[in-house]
Scaffold this active site. Structure first.
Site, PDB file in Angstrom:
ATOM      1  N   HIS A 135      -8.136  -5.095  -0.348  1.00 51.99           N
ATOM      2  CA  HIS A 135      -6.827  -4.459  -0.219  1.00 51.99           C
ATOM      3  C   HIS A 135      -6.057  -4.924   1.006  1.00 51.99           C
ATOM      4  CE1 HIS A 135      -3.794  -1.360  -0.756  1.00 51.99           C
ATOM      5  NE2 HIS A 135      -4.029  -0.895   0.458  1.00 51.99           N
ATOM      6  N   ASP A 194      -8.572  -6.625  -4.668  1.00 48.29           N
ATOM      7  CA  ASP A 194      -8.352  -5.228  -4.263  1.00 48.29           C
ATOM      8  C   ASP A 194      -9.213  -4.284  -5.089  1.00 48.29           C
ATOM      9  OD1 ASP A 194      -7.267  -2.807  -3.370  1.00 48.29           O
ATOM     10  OD2 ASP A 194      -5.216  -3.595  -3.354  1.00 48.29           O
ATOM     11  N   SER A 236       0.844  -1.185   0.000  1.00 47.15           N
ATOM     12  CA  SER A 236       0.000   0.000   0.000  1.00 47.15           C
ATOM     13  C   SER A 236       0.890   1.251   0.000  1.00 47.15           C
ATOM     14  CB  SER A 236      -0.959  -0.044   1.201  1.00 47.15           C
ATOM     15  OG  SER A 236      -1.962   0.924   1.065  1.00 47.15           O
TER      16      SER A 236
END
Length: 382
Positions: free
Chosen positions: A362, A332, A163
């Site tokens: 995610h 995601d 991320s």
């Protein structure tokens, strides 16, 4: 040629002294003054960081792990028994084996977990608050390069993250390709998309519109913008999960014995999914500063490794000598797998995207990262 980082030089004795603390214990490095990408300068930036393992004599076994938006430097257990956020992935005998590698993780500048941020005090003893400079991912890695210097690390064996941590890992490679041998980018992109910026803007607005935000200078007040931060977290958490997971876990079920109804004027109770989001909000409000959430969120909104290099393709063209592993979560809906595929094929040496299969979306980069263990051991940590 690497960018200018307002370099502070450290000698071998200083580097040795910095490595005296036990594994997994927060320590602090004053790095001196720093001028941000915007041109704003702070007189002192301190980086909070943790390490695990031992740096070898040649300083060739150092691994840098970058945390995500509301993460911190506590990646794994060590002398502290506090669980780390990648405990099953980093440690003795694990994928990132601290018997073999010297692992470093730093709290991003602008945060609230040990590095200088809006809640930090200025030279007069007043929190920086609204005066804290706009911060970018590039600012983060330029300061982290000072930490590497201080630890005696000329080049990382690997930089990796998921991320926002993946964005930082990629930025490390682009800014300092001569200092990165391997780069692992999971559930991240080379530049923030319009949709990602839109989700982030809604979160930022929730904080700024909180009546207790006080323009960012709320530290001496009785109340802080907890409501706004909680709403921001609710919005974010929805993007971290999938519709299917929420349906399976909660559906339309009420919380406890409450009976949600739609009639006007009646107490409708709560749905289980509402209680879940409230819980996620309360957890973050209890440990995070609203200004830091803004700084880091807007840093991620500005993420674009092409900035300063002419174009994205030119920036990625600097990575000829860096070995990559690009990972994605198949479900995601914040950082779409297609974006990881685009990054992987645009690299000078295109690579196959390695997938985490997870129903949750995610957040699979946190919960199911060990699915990447085999390709990592084969392609990065062989």
């Amino acid at each position: 040629m690497s960018v200018e980082t307002n370099v502070v030089l450290y000698d071998a004795e200083t580097a040795a002294a910095l490595d005296q603390a036990p594994d997994g214990i927060l320590r602090h490095l004053p790095t001196g003054p720093y001028t941000f990408e915007t041109g704003a300068t702070l007189p002192q930036i301190v980086l909070g960081y943790e390490t695990w393992g031992t740096l070898n004599a040649e300083a060739t076994n150092a691994v840098y792990i970058a945390h995500a938006l509301t993460g911190d430097s506590h990646v794994a257990r060590g002398a502290s028994t506090e669980p780390g956020w990648w405990d099953g992935f980093v440690g003795p005998g694990k994928t990132v084996d601290t018997n073999r590698y010297f692992v470093v993780a730093a709290n991003m500048v602008g945060g609230c977990s040990g590095s200088t941020g809006p809640a930090s005090l200025d030279p007069q003893g007043v929190p920086w608050g609204s005066r804290f400079p706009f911060t970018t991912i590039k600012d983060s890695v330029r300061l982290e390069a000072r930490l590497a210097d201080a630890l005696g690390i000329k080049a990382w064996h690997t930089v990796l993250g998921g991320s926002m941590g993946g964005a930082r890992a990629l930025e490390w490679a682009v800014e300092f390709p001569e200092r990165v041998r391997n780069c692992v980018v999971v559930a991240a992109t080379a530049e923030s998309s319009a949709e990602q910026i839109a989700f982030a803007q809604a979160q930022s607005a929730a904080i700024r519109l909180d009546p207790d935000f006080a323009g960012g200078d709320y530290y001496a007040n009785e109340r802080v913008p907890s409501a706004g931060l909680g709403i921001a977290r609710r919005i974010a958490h929805i993007t971290y999960r999938t519709a299917a997971e929420l349906d399976v876990r909660f559906g339309r079920a009420p919380q406890g014995s409450e009976q949600p109804v739609a009639s006007a004027g009646l107490d409708r109770g709560r749905y289980q999914v509402e209680s879940y989001l409230d819980h996620q909000a309360d957890k973050l409000v209890g440990r995070f500063d609203a200004n830091s959430y803004l700084v880091l969120t807007e840093a991620l909104m500005s993420h674009d490794v092409g900035r300063g290099h002419g174009s994205l393709r030119d920036a990625l063209g600097r990575l000829e000598g860096v070995n990559f592993l690009v990972g994605a979560v198949d479900s995601d809906r914040l950082y779409w797998p297609e974006q990881s595929e685009l990054l992987a094929k645009t690299l000078p040496n295109p690579c196959e995207v390695r997938y985490i299969t997870s129903p949750i979306g995610h957040d699979g980069f946190l919960t199911d990262i060990e699915q990447l263990s085999e390709p990592l051991k084969r392609e990065i940590f062989s």
